[in-house]
Design a protein around this motif. Sequence first.
Motif, PDB file in Angstrom:
ATOM      1  N   LEU A 104       0.833  -1.214   0.000  1.00  0.00           N
ATOM      2  CA  LEU A 104       0.000   0.000   0.000  1.00  0.00           C
ATOM      3  C   LEU A 104       0.869   1.267   0.000  1.00  0.00           C
ATOM      4  CD1 LEU A 104      -2.893  -1.009   2.450  1.00  0.00           C
ATOM      5  CD2 LEU A 104      -2.771  -1.269  -0.039  1.00  0.00           C
ATOM      6  N   ALA A 118       0.228   4.281   2.891  1.00  0.00           N
ATOM      7  CA  ALA A 118      -0.297   3.858   4.197  1.00  0.00           C
ATOM      8  C   ALA A 118       0.705   4.114   5.307  1.00  0.00           C
ATOM      9  CB  ALA A 118      -0.705   2.387   4.160  1.00  0.00           C
ATOM     10  N   ASP A 122       7.145   2.736   6.593  1.00  0.00           N
ATOM     11  CA  ASP A 122       7.166   1.277   6.536  1.00  0.00           C
ATOM     12  C   ASP A 122       7.358   0.701   7.943  1.00  0.00           C
ATOM     13  OD1 ASP A 122       7.867  -1.458   6.237  1.00  0.00           O
ATOM     14  OD2 ASP A 122       8.368  -1.064   4.132  1.00  0.00           O
ATOM     15  N   LYS A 161       7.271  -2.373   9.002  1.00  0.00           N
ATOM     16  CA  LYS A 161       8.148  -3.552   9.089  1.00  0.00           C
ATOM     17  C   LYS A 161       9.615  -3.129   9.134  1.00  0.00           C
ATOM     18  CE  LYS A 161       4.640  -6.294   6.752  1.00  0.00           C
ATOM     19  NZ  LYS A 161       4.099  -6.652   5.445  1.00  0.00           N
ATOM     20  N   PHE A 211      17.215   9.346  11.690  1.00  0.00           N
ATOM     21  CA  PHE A 211      16.243   8.475  11.026  1.00  0.00           C
ATOM     22  C   PHE A 211      15.126   9.281  10.355  1.00  0.00           C
ATOM     23  CE2 PHE A 211      12.275   5.830  11.680  1.00  0.00           C
ATOM     24  CZ  PHE A 211      12.489   5.020  10.581  1.00  0.00           C
ATOM     25  N   LEU A 212      14.948   9.057   9.083  1.00  0.00           N
ATOM     26  CA  LEU A 212      13.926   9.726   8.272  1.00  0.00           C
ATOM     27  C   LEU A 212      14.108  11.248   8.171  1.00  0.00           C
ATOM     28  CD1 LEU A 212      10.671   7.702   9.115  1.00  0.00           C
ATOM     29  CD2 LEU A 212      12.405   7.271   7.386  1.00  0.00           C
ATOM     30  N   TRP A 242      13.255  12.912   4.921  1.00  0.00           N
ATOM     31  CA  TRP A 242      11.861  13.139   4.506  1.00  0.00           C
ATOM     32  C   TRP A 242      11.583  14.614   4.236  1.00  0.00           C
ATOM     33  CZ3 TRP A 242       7.068  10.123   6.327  1.00  0.00           C
ATOM     34  CH2 TRP A 242       7.275   8.758   6.134  1.00  0.00           C
ATOM     35  N   GLY A 297       2.695   8.738   7.850  1.00  0.00           N
ATOM     36  CA  GLY A 297       3.638   9.411   6.959  1.00  0.00           C
ATOM     37  C   GLY A 297       3.040   9.732   5.601  1.00  0.00           C
ATOM     38  N   GLU A 332       1.350  12.919   6.086  1.00  0.00           N
ATOM     39  CA  GLU A 332       2.406  13.924   6.276  1.00  0.00           C
ATOM     40  C   GLU A 332       3.092  14.273   4.957  1.00  0.00           C
ATOM     41  OE1 GLU A 332       3.694  13.108  10.854  1.00  0.00           O
ATOM     42  OE2 GLU A 332       4.339  11.640   9.394  1.00  0.00           O
ATOM     43  N   GLU A 357      -0.477   6.779  14.184  1.00  0.00           N
ATOM     44  CA  GLU A 357       0.766   6.394  14.875  1.00  0.00           C
ATOM     45  C   GLU A 357       0.549   6.010  16.331  1.00  0.00           C
ATOM     46  OE1 GLU A 357       0.469   8.985  12.828  1.00  0.00           O
ATOM     47  OE2 GLU A 357       2.280   9.242  11.606  1.00  0.00           O
ATOM     48  N   LEU A 406       0.284   2.593  17.278  1.00  0.00           N
ATOM     49  CA  LEU A 406       1.500   1.787  17.161  1.00  0.00           C
ATOM     50  C   LEU A 406       2.454   2.074  18.321  1.00  0.00           C
ATOM     51  CD1 LEU A 406       2.176   2.447  13.369  1.00  0.00           C
ATOM     52  CD2 LEU A 406       1.367   0.285  14.329  1.00  0.00           C
TER      53      LEU A 406
END
Length: 259
Positions: free
Chosen positions: A26, A64, A67, A69, A84-85, A88, A109, A112, A132, A135
């Motif tokens: 996705l 979606a 990532d 995973k 990290f990221l 972006w 994201g 975003e 988020e 999670l």
Amino acid sequence: DGNYQNIVSETRGKVGLITLNRPKALNALSSALFHEVNDALFKFDADENVGAIVITGSEKAFAAGADIKEMKDNVAIECYKNNFLGHWTDITKVKKPILAAVNGFALGGGCELAMMCDIIYAGDKAVFGQPEIKLGIIPGAGGTQRLVKAVGKSKAMEICLTGSVNLSAEEALNLGLVSKVVPADQLVDETIKTAEKIAKMSQPMTQMVKECINQSFELSLTSGLLFERRLFHSGFGTHDQKEGMSAFVEKRKPTFENK
Ligand code: CO8
């Protein structure tokens, strides 16, 4: 072009079109995908023949989110050390106007990413949300910042705190997060049409508009107005201003040369 694994990058006339293309996930925004998006964006930004850029996904999903995973085993200190990221936000350094054509899920994201673009058009089945919190994390690329500016505090709080209050395309339109809702199958064409209109204008001027409007989020009104006026003044040093105003007076269409 570009030989990308996770996106398709092509031009339609003067419009650069980037299609996120990880259908099995996705369009989850892996690090590799985002590097490809940045690479394609900066190539379009440097290409004189491109005046505006469109980013889209599939009919099922714009994206979606980041990532899950890929980041599930992340360790805080490594995230910090490697920023990290961090890449972006490179998209916000692109000078040319970027339009997001959002069909389906724009979550986390994905929402975003859409908000980092300059104009959002939504397909009628689009869904915007920041899940988020479900999670065990918080939004990390503007969900608590740009979303507030777009939809106001109470709605942004509700979206980010519950993770399950999502916005339909219609709600996103009413709140001002998106500027147009289009039947899903016509969305990309309709977005490209607007991008073409922008791409026909003088590129330095469309870039100045983008710069000025973005400054309105950073500066006081007095400073913002000054910033605007100075760039406005500089416009009178361009060929395109002479051409645009002469064409008006001579009752003909202007031909802008981006200089
Ligand atoms: N990451 C990785 N894989 C994903 C993601 C994702 N975000 N979303 C979907 N997928 C995968 C699924 O795992 C599934 O793979 P598989 O077939 O191998 O099991 C495949 O895509 C299809 O997904 P579903 O079977 O779940 O499809 P459904 O139609 O049933 O559901 C949903 C669609 C509702 C979109 C569902 O997939 C979902 O809830 N996805 C996760 C949404 C989410 O939580 N997004 C937020 C992620 S966190 C984030 O974005 C943080 C950003 C931080 C940025 C920081 C920058 C500095």
